[in-house]
Design a protein around this motif. Sequence first.
Motif, PDB file in Angstrom:
ATOM      1  N   ASP A 186       4.438 -11.813  -2.938  1.00  0.00           N
ATOM      2  CA  ASP A 186       3.452 -11.769  -1.869  1.00  0.00           C
ATOM      3  C   ASP A 186       3.130 -10.316  -1.503  1.00  0.00           C
ATOM      4  OD1 ASP A 186       2.101 -13.831  -0.094  1.00  0.00           O
ATOM      5  OD2 ASP A 186       2.711 -12.296   1.346  1.00  0.00           O
ATOM      6  N   ILE A 187       4.181  -9.516  -1.401  1.00  0.00           N
ATOM      7  CA  ILE A 187       3.960  -8.093  -1.089  1.00  0.00           C
ATOM      8  C   ILE A 187       3.176  -7.430  -2.216  1.00  0.00           C
ATOM      9  CG2 ILE A 187       5.111  -5.862  -0.794  1.00  0.00           C
ATOM     10  CD1 ILE A 187       7.374  -7.377   0.613  1.00  0.00           C
ATOM     11  N   PHE A 188       3.587  -7.726  -3.461  1.00  0.00           N
ATOM     12  CA  PHE A 188       2.925  -7.114  -4.604  1.00  0.00           C
ATOM     13  C   PHE A 188       1.425  -7.418  -4.611  1.00  0.00           C
ATOM     14  CE2 PHE A 188       1.274  -7.461  -8.917  1.00  0.00           C
ATOM     15  CZ  PHE A 188       1.535  -6.197  -9.397  1.00  0.00           C
ATOM     16  N   VAL A 189       1.107  -8.688  -4.431  1.00  0.00           N
ATOM     17  CA  VAL A 189      -0.303  -9.078  -4.544  1.00  0.00           C
ATOM     18  C   VAL A 189      -1.129  -8.529  -3.385  1.00  0.00           C
ATOM     19  CG1 VAL A 189      -1.880 -11.051  -4.536  1.00  0.00           C
ATOM     20  CG2 VAL A 189       0.165 -11.091  -5.943  1.00  0.00           C
ATOM     21  N   ASN A 190      -0.527  -8.521  -2.202  1.00  0.00           N
ATOM     22  CA  ASN A 190      -1.332  -8.154  -1.042  1.00  0.00           C
ATOM     23  C   ASN A 190      -1.272  -6.678  -0.652  1.00  0.00           C
ATOM     24  OD1 ASN A 190      -2.487 -10.715  -0.388  1.00  0.00           O
ATOM     25  ND2 ASN A 190      -0.419 -11.376   0.166  1.00  0.00           N
ATOM     26  N   ARG A 191      -0.232  -5.970  -1.115  1.00  0.00           N
ATOM     27  CA  ARG A 191      -0.064  -4.610  -0.607  1.00  0.00           C
ATOM     28  C   ARG A 191      -0.213  -3.518  -1.661  1.00  0.00           C
ATOM     29  NH1 ARG A 191       3.457  -5.571   3.894  1.00  0.00           N
ATOM     30  NH2 ARG A 191       2.385  -7.217   5.029  1.00  0.00           N
ATOM     31  N   THR A 192      -0.130  -3.861  -2.947  1.00  0.00           N
ATOM     32  CA  THR A 192      -0.117  -2.775  -3.927  1.00  0.00           C
ATOM     33  C   THR A 192      -1.478  -2.646  -4.598  1.00  0.00           C
ATOM     34  OG1 THR A 192       0.523  -4.193  -5.747  1.00  0.00           O
ATOM     35  CG2 THR A 192       2.306  -3.228  -4.463  1.00  0.00           C
ATOM     36  N   LYS A 193      -1.627  -1.536  -5.312  1.00  0.00           N
ATOM     37  CA  LYS A 193      -2.872  -1.241  -6.000  1.00  0.00           C
ATOM     38  C   LYS A 193      -3.139  -2.292  -7.086  1.00  0.00           C
ATOM     39  CE  LYS A 193      -4.134   1.964  -9.368  1.00  0.00           C
ATOM     40  NZ  LYS A 193      -3.592   3.050 -10.172  1.00  0.00           N
ATOM     41  N   TRP A 194      -2.075  -2.625  -7.863  1.00  0.00           N
ATOM     42  CA  TRP A 194      -2.263  -3.601  -8.938  1.00  0.00           C
ATOM     43  C   TRP A 194      -2.552  -4.986  -8.386  1.00  0.00           C
ATOM     44  CZ3 TRP A 194      -3.545  -2.872 -13.705  1.00  0.00           C
ATOM     45  CH2 TRP A 194      -3.250  -1.628 -14.297  1.00  0.00           C
ATOM     46  N   GLY A 195      -1.917  -5.278  -7.255  1.00  0.00           N
ATOM     47  CA  GLY A 195      -2.175  -6.564  -6.617  1.00  0.00           C
ATOM     48  C   GLY A 195      -3.627  -6.664  -6.172  1.00  0.00           C
ATOM     49  N   THR A 196      -4.130  -5.582  -5.626  1.00  0.00           N
ATOM     50  CA  THR A 196      -5.538  -5.559  -5.211  1.00  0.00           C
ATOM     51  C   THR A 196      -6.450  -5.748  -6.421  1.00  0.00           C
ATOM     52  OG1 THR A 196      -4.819  -3.952  -3.584  1.00  0.00           O
ATOM     53  CG2 THR A 196      -7.191  -4.287  -3.809  1.00  0.00           C
ATOM     54  N   ALA A 197      -6.091  -5.052  -7.510  1.00  0.00           N
ATOM     55  CA  ALA A 197      -6.892  -5.182  -8.735  1.00  0.00           C
ATOM     56  C   ALA A 197      -6.906  -6.641  -9.195  1.00  0.00           C
ATOM     57  CB  ALA A 197      -6.310  -4.295  -9.830  1.00  0.00           C
ATOM     58  N   MET A 198      -5.753  -7.280  -9.081  1.00  0.00           N
ATOM     59  CA  MET A 198      -5.644  -8.680  -9.483  1.00  0.00           C
ATOM     60  C   MET A 198      -6.574  -9.555  -8.657  1.00  0.00           C
ATOM     61  SD  MET A 198      -1.750  -9.388  -9.986  1.00  0.00           S
ATOM     62  CE  MET A 198      -1.088 -10.754 -10.725  1.00  0.00           C
TER      63      MET A 198
END
Lengths: 325, 256, 413
Positions: free
Chosen positions: A181-193
């Motif tokens: 959840d943190i990865f998808v919502n908070r990181t650059k790659w998550g945003t790209a996804m």
Amino acid sequence: MSHIFTALPQVLVDGLTLGAIYAVVALGYTMVYGILELINFAHGEVFMTGAFIGTGLLLSLGMFGIDMPAWITLILILIMTALLTGLLGIGIERLAYRPLRKAPKLIPLISAIGISFILQDLVRFVAEMKTGNYIVTGTTLFEGKFTIPFSSIIGSFQNATIKTNTIILIGITIVIMILLDIFVNRTKWGTAMRAVAQDQETASLMSINVNKVISLTFFIGSAIGGATGFLFAQQYATIDPYIGFILGLKAFTAAVLGGIGNIRGAMFGGLMLGVLEVFAAANLSTLTGGVLGSEYKDVFAFAILILVLIFKPEGLFGKSVKEKV
Amino acid sequence: MSLLQIKGLTKQFGGLTAVNQVDISIRPKSITAIIGPNGAGKTTLFNLITGIYKPDKGSISLAGTSLLNRKPNQIAGLGIARTFQNIRLFKEMTALENILVGMHNHLTSNLFGTLFRLPRVRLEEQNAAKHAYQLLETVHLADKCNELSKNLSYGEQRRLEIARALATKPKILFLDEPAAGMNPKETKELTDLITQIRNDFDLTIILIEHDMKLVMKISEEIIVLDYGQRIASGNPDEIRTNPRVIEAYLGKGAVS
Amino acid sequence: MIRMDKWIDTFQKNRTSQFIVLGLFILVSSASVYFLERSVTAFLLLLGSLLLLHYTHLTNRTKWIVGLLLLVVIIPLATSGGTSQQDYMEVAVQTGIYVAMALGLNIVVGFAGLLDLGFVAFFAIGAYTYGIFASPQATQLFHSDFFPLAGTWFWPFILIGGFMAAIFGILLGIPVLRVKGDYLAIVTLGFGEIIRIVFNNMDKPVNITNGAQGLSQIQQPEIFGFTFSLASQFYYIVIVILLVIIIGVQRLEHSKLGRSWKAIREDEIAAQSMGIPLVKTKLWAFALGASFSGMMGVVFSAKNMFVDPSSFTLIESITILVMVILGGMGSIPGVILGAAVISVLNLQILTEVTNFLTQNISIPDTLSPTKMQRLIFGVILVLIAVYRPKGLITAKAKQYDPAKLAEQPISDK
């Protein structure tokens, strides 16, 4: 009827255990669907392969007589399994889905079924070569058992037992879900996804490497699915190459229940389906006066899937999407 | 006497009101153009009339029959045919087969007749194919009758879509940006074709189009939409000089 | 080299020479089947003559006559030479059953574009419909001397089985068809499993299907005192049903209904805008496709005299799907070929290769090709999807003669 109530704590514990597994596997379906609008049929098989890889690693550690504290072994195997199944996921995407991105929707679905079958047979083959039987029973890292004294909370409840393995399973799956959840919502790659899921073309115009993001999605989905496979093997001791198909189907149900493409929805859907299924298995017979036994628990899960797809295809948390005309 | 009567039609998507309280009345045998900037709600209006979307409010009636709560295929059966902005032909079917599909409601064969290949069914099939061929001739595609529709050129596909719509024997034909992507020569031919089919088939035509030359040339009535609302209607001359229309297209301050 | 090309060119146009070559081929392959003791190669060549026939430029009429001659006279005769006639015929009967099912699934998947992963359920419905009433199970249910039905009832039951399957197709279809696209695959897969689980457990509270034990002592077909018991006798039943089915689907393909299916497959929204009712048209596809399976289900239970739920697993549904995909979705000759290739592969080639390998070199049992069915199917599915999504024989659109089309329509009043 009263024992339905008194046995509720145990049902809840078992249901949440199964539900946690469904939830993590559902994440893999939901992430891929969110990005490619494709049901990655082979995902259940990635989970199964993870169960075998993990169990295989554990057995070979035992064979070489390597002795480590159980928790180090566990973490090591989880990481190894996740890496290998993650790579497997990338490979599947490259081989069976990427060449078909422009094809009619039916076609990638067919190659997905094909990959499923290939994996089932390859795993069967390796398992049989190594152990002489495709049904494999692994060793358990943690033997302990606890009793949770529910009866002291409400008098008519029975106590529930919980294995150390179960606590670990629930613990790790919760950690996985929070991290994702943190990865998808908070990181650059998550945003790209999320950007690619919204609109591939626009995302690529924003200089996002769409292929890389898709590979990453497959890697993460498959890695956590595979790692959960090992936890599953630890929890239920016996595995065979065909566990992935039905479990995958149910995890997919969970993903649909939570609104496909919706990560938090998938987590909730998994837990809910797990509890419902265990409840049904324990009580269907009592509830229907013996007409339907626990053999119908799979029917029950499919019935939920079908009902949700028909009456609320956007799931409990999804948004309905209109086709562009 | 109006053939198509729309009153207070409203459709919302989430917070966006795509079509807002629109009233339209269409005379029989007329050619009406619906224009407006992108996102003005033109295609949504078509989708509401043809039953693909359900309106939130308002009424639509064709020659006194309400079109509300009917499925797209039932609306087609009542005499409304359309083409699509992004061409929706049956790609893996030939040009002729595409038209035969359009004749669906006018073919009477049932399963029994098909399986036993009754003489009546065979005759109907032969005649249908001949009628379909005539329609292809109308849109100058007769030589492409056995060609898969996906292999036709862009302009040909647009014309085939018109012929397929004609095959349903409609009272009103809706054309969604028929000239989009065409070169000036093709657009000129299309302009003639639209007038011709109106006369030959006794049709009422409603079209969405961005090519103002085409619009001004063939339409008798123009309706202007902006932000889902009807901001003007009238004949081409009235629209050309209407200050609200110019404002919608060029922005505030352009008139003064 | 140039002369060779020319020769091939003339050959391609010359029907007589094609006819002669085909005749020779049939003669040689059937003679070898007749004289060689259990030669799979010869048998395959003989079956291959049907494929050769498809590719000749003979008139449709000649093709039908030669094809019928092959199926009804030459193949049964050629296989009667040795001791293994029943083995060959067993394969032929099974193949025929699969071809019929694949043609049924082709209506759903190939024509209407609806991916159905639970298709074997309809086969099960047909098999159980006859199985329950023509076995002692019915006596338990109804306590009447009228049951079990005699073998003469088999004939009407072919239709009843097909009809029951069609009804179930519609009953499943009504809720399922509201579901879109790839979800449909999952839902039908679920339904297929539900049917199997239900059959597996319907021995209580009322014993209808006898659960996992299955139904045994099912009556064999009987007509004018003659009982069908051997594979070579069932062969003719299968051939007749199959011919009816093939003629049926051919007529459907280019009919109003067939075009509606394809239109829905290509574009649902456009199809609806042309006046095609979505649900009704899809239900027809489900019902008709299911009915073929149901009919063959009746034959299956009568031939084996036994049914149990283990014959109707997911892998069976996938097998039928592989046949359709391999042959070519929407292509009738393709699907027939696909079904024949996969059934012969499953029933003969894999077993033969396994026997050959175990006799000559010792391989571990794990590696035996009969066990690698899933791997082989998987590889076929992936390869076809990636490299040849239209299958071995691509579906062809109907070609009209423009000269005829330009004529004036004939008034039918």
